[in-house]
Scaffold this motif. Structure first.
Motif, mmCIF file in Angstrom:
data_model
loop_
_atom_site.group_PDB
_atom_site.id
_atom_site.type_symbol
_atom_site.label_atom_id
_atom_site.label_comp_id
_atom_site.label_asym_id
_atom_site.label_seq_id
_atom_site.Cartn_x
_atom_site.Cartn_y
_atom_site.Cartn_z
ATOM 1 N N LEU A 9 0.865 -1.029 -0.592
ATOM 2 C CA LEU A 9 0.229 -0.256 0.227
ATOM 3 C C LEU A 9 0.613 1.188 0.074
ATOM 4 N N ARG A 10 2.215 1.708 0.822
ATOM 5 C CA ARG A 10 2.654 2.436 0.894
ATOM 6 C C ARG A 10 3.260 2.360 -0.784
ATOM 7 N N ARG A 11 2.365 3.022 -1.546
ATOM 8 C CA ARG A 11 3.185 2.915 -3.213
ATOM 9 C C ARG A 11 2.548 5.040 -3.347
ATOM 10 N N TYR A 12 3.065 6.369 -3.836
ATOM 11 C CA TYR A 12 2.261 6.464 -3.934
ATOM 12 C C TYR A 12 2.548 7.627 -5.407
ATOM 13 N N SER A 13 1.598 7.852 -6.289
ATOM 14 C CA SER A 13 1.110 8.355 -7.055
ATOM 15 C C SER A 13 1.308 9.779 -7.591
ATOM 16 N N HIS A 14 2.099 10.085 -8.195
ATOM 17 C CA HIS A 14 1.979 12.301 -7.961
ATOM 18 C C HIS A 14 0.809 12.654 -7.818
ATOM 19 N N ASP A 15 -0.291 11.662 -8.786
ATOM 20 C CA ASP A 15 -1.727 11.606 -8.838
ATOM 21 C C ASP A 15 -2.399 12.299 -7.761
ATOM 22 N N LEU A 16 -1.864 11.240 -6.626
ATOM 23 C CA LEU A 16 -2.570 11.438 -5.195
ATOM 24 C C LEU A 16 -2.833 12.381 -4.066
ATOM 25 N N GLY A 17 -3.699 13.430 -3.891
ATOM 26 C CA GLY A 17 -3.962 14.771 -3.524
ATOM 27 C C GLY A 17 -2.837 14.543 -1.534
ATOM 28 N N ALA A 18 -3.477 15.143 -0.965
ATOM 29 C CA ALA A 18 -2.800 15.588 0.287
ATOM 30 C C ALA A 18 -3.693 13.929 1.236
ATOM 31 N N PRO A 19 -5.465 14.427 0.857
ATOM 32 C CA PRO A 19 -6.287 13.969 1.937
ATOM 33 C C PRO A 19 -5.985 11.879 1.336
ATOM 34 N N GLN A 20 -5.981 12.119 0.696
ATOM 35 C CA GLN A 20 -5.244 10.257 -0.586
ATOM 36 C C GLN A 20 -4.246 9.968 -0.351
ATOM 37 N N ARG A 21 -3.204 10.556 0.272
ATOM 38 C CA ARG A 21 -2.084 10.309 0.992
ATOM 39 C C ARG A 21 -2.234 9.831 2.426
ATOM 40 N N VAL A 22 -2.867 10.512 3.316
ATOM 41 C CA VAL A 22 -2.902 10.371 4.509
ATOM 42 C C VAL A 22 -3.981 9.069 4.570
ATOM 43 N N VAL A 23 -5.228 8.730 3.988
ATOM 44 C CA VAL A 23 -5.814 7.917 3.930
ATOM 45 C C VAL A 23 -4.977 6.257 4.318
ATOM 46 N N ARG A 24 -3.877 6.947 2.340
ATOM 47 C CA ARG A 24 -3.173 5.738 2.391
ATOM 48 C C ARG A 24 -1.809 5.584 3.414
ATOM 49 N N ALA A 25 -1.606 6.369 3.954
ATOM 50 C CA ALA A 25 -0.310 5.785 4.901
ATOM 51 C C ALA A 25 -1.249 5.305 5.943
ATOM 52 N N LEU A 26 -2.286 5.692 6.514
ATOM 53 C CA LEU A 26 -3.253 5.995 7.712
ATOM 54 C C LEU A 26 -3.619 3.656 7.278
#
Length: 376
Positions: free
Chosen positions: A54-71
């Motif tokens: 799950l710890r894959r972060y494309s440039h398409d992800l906004g800040a809220p999506q990044r937080v949700v994915r990290a959590l």
């Protein structure tokens, strides 16, 4: 869910794959978020590996999506997936599996997460090979159809060619293995680093990196290029669409065939979901559509129209101004980009698997038919 079951069955060809429980499983996968809306299969019972997937972060992800994915990744690492994700696929039986083959190729034990994407002609399983303790080792594209095998082979060839170049602001995967296994074509790639934190706007295209990929250019008349000749005869099933596209090509050729344009390389699908920023460099993946000889500026036009402009109206003549292109050359380049995209979409819309793309392909052809050749 059938497509996911079939994909896993191809990866464990000697085993039985089914939903639900029962017999102790050789491998168990948890649907994320559910079997009704599957986006990823996580290896159940291996929280560190599942969290890493799950710890894959494309440039398409906004800040809220990044937080949700990290959590979410943190919760999965703590065992949340094994308690909360109840929809499962169970693999039972014996025989060589994709995990066995990848462990052999990568010289270490790995397990996989499985992604599949939306139903369309270029759909294929994408695997993330991870050690049981969560270290990412490789990404694997699996060619399980004729179209997917062609795209996998094209990407392997593109990356082999790119390995001969050096980049300062761009990083591309390395090919670790390309070959066949149990009727599937495998492309095993080195993972590219991504991070949870990004302060860059997804709307802002990485112009410097795009120019670096374009490389040294040559200035030639459009009509003399292999790029232009690819539009000569496209095998479309729909007679009306074939005739309309031929008319568009004829008008563009008559209007701009003698124009000299700058030609160089392009990625072919440079968009925020295929890239990430990491330590000041663009990490760029999915090289299936790479071409070393197209009009310069196509990557920028693709990025801008995929992230904002869309294809409902004819693009503004100043679309390529931030890339440093204006006037007639810029207008022709945008028109050629739309023609190339129409060629791709119409081709991918053929056959049963192409149905989801047909409305988009038809709309783009309508736009071209109404506007092509008018810059002159």
């Amino acid at each position: 869910m059938t497509a996911w079951t079939d994909a896993v069955a191809a990866l464990w060809p000697d085993a039985e794959v089914r939903s639900g429980g029962g017999t102790p499983a050789l491998r168990e996968f948890a649907f994320l978020p559910s079997a009704e809306r599957p986006r990823l299969l996580l290896p159940a019972g291996l929280p560190a590996a599942a969290a890493s997937a799950l710890r894959r972060y494309s440039h398409d992800l906004g800040a809220p999506q990044r937080v949700v994915r990290a959590l979410t990744a943190t919760g999965v690492r703590a065992g949340l997936a094994d308690r909360a994700l109840r929809h499962r696929l169970h693999v039972t039986g014996a025989g060589e599996s994709i995990e066995d083959r990848l462990s052999e190729l990568l010289s270490r034990r790995v397990v996989v997460s499985v992604g599949l994407g939306s139903a369309r002609a270029n759909r294929k399983p994408i695997l993330h090979a991870i050690t049981p303790d969560g270290e990412p080792v490789a990404f694997v594209k699996v060619g399980d159809t004729a179209t997917a095998r062609e795209l996998v082979a094209a990407e392997a060839a593109a990356l082999a060619r790119l390995a001969e170049r050096s980049f300062s602001g761009l990083r591309v995967p390395r090919v670790l293995y390309h070959g066949d296994w149990r009727g599937l074509r495998l492309l095993v790639l080195s993972p590219l680093p991504t991070g949870a934190v990004s302060f860059r706007s997804r709307r802002r295209a990485p112009v410097a990196a795009m120019r670096e990929l374009t490389g040294a250019t040559r200035r030639v008349p459009l009509a003399s290029t292999a790029f232009w000749r690819r539009f000569g005869d496209l095998p479309l099933e729909d007679t009306r669409q074939r005739e309309r596209l031929a008319e568009v090509v004829e008008r563009i050729g008559a209007a701009y065939g003698a124009d000299e344009l700058e030609f160089g390389a392009w990625h072919g699908d440079w968009a925020p979901w295929n890239m990430a920023w990491h330590r000041g460099r663009v990490q760029l993946w999915d090289w299936e559509r790479y071409d070393p000889d197209v009009p310069a500026g196509l990557d920028y036009a693709h990025y801008r129209l995929q992230t904002g402009g869309g294809y409902d109206t004819w693009p503004d003549s100043e679309l390529l101004a931030p890339y440093g292109m204006r006037g007639r050359a810029a207008a022709i380049t945008v028109e050629l980009y739309l023609l190339e995209l129409a060629r791709r979409y119409l081709g991918d819309a053929q056959g049963a698997l192409g149905e989801p793309l047909r409305p988009r392909a038809a709309k783009l052809l309508d736009l071209l038919h109404s506007n092509a050749g008018r810059t002159a």
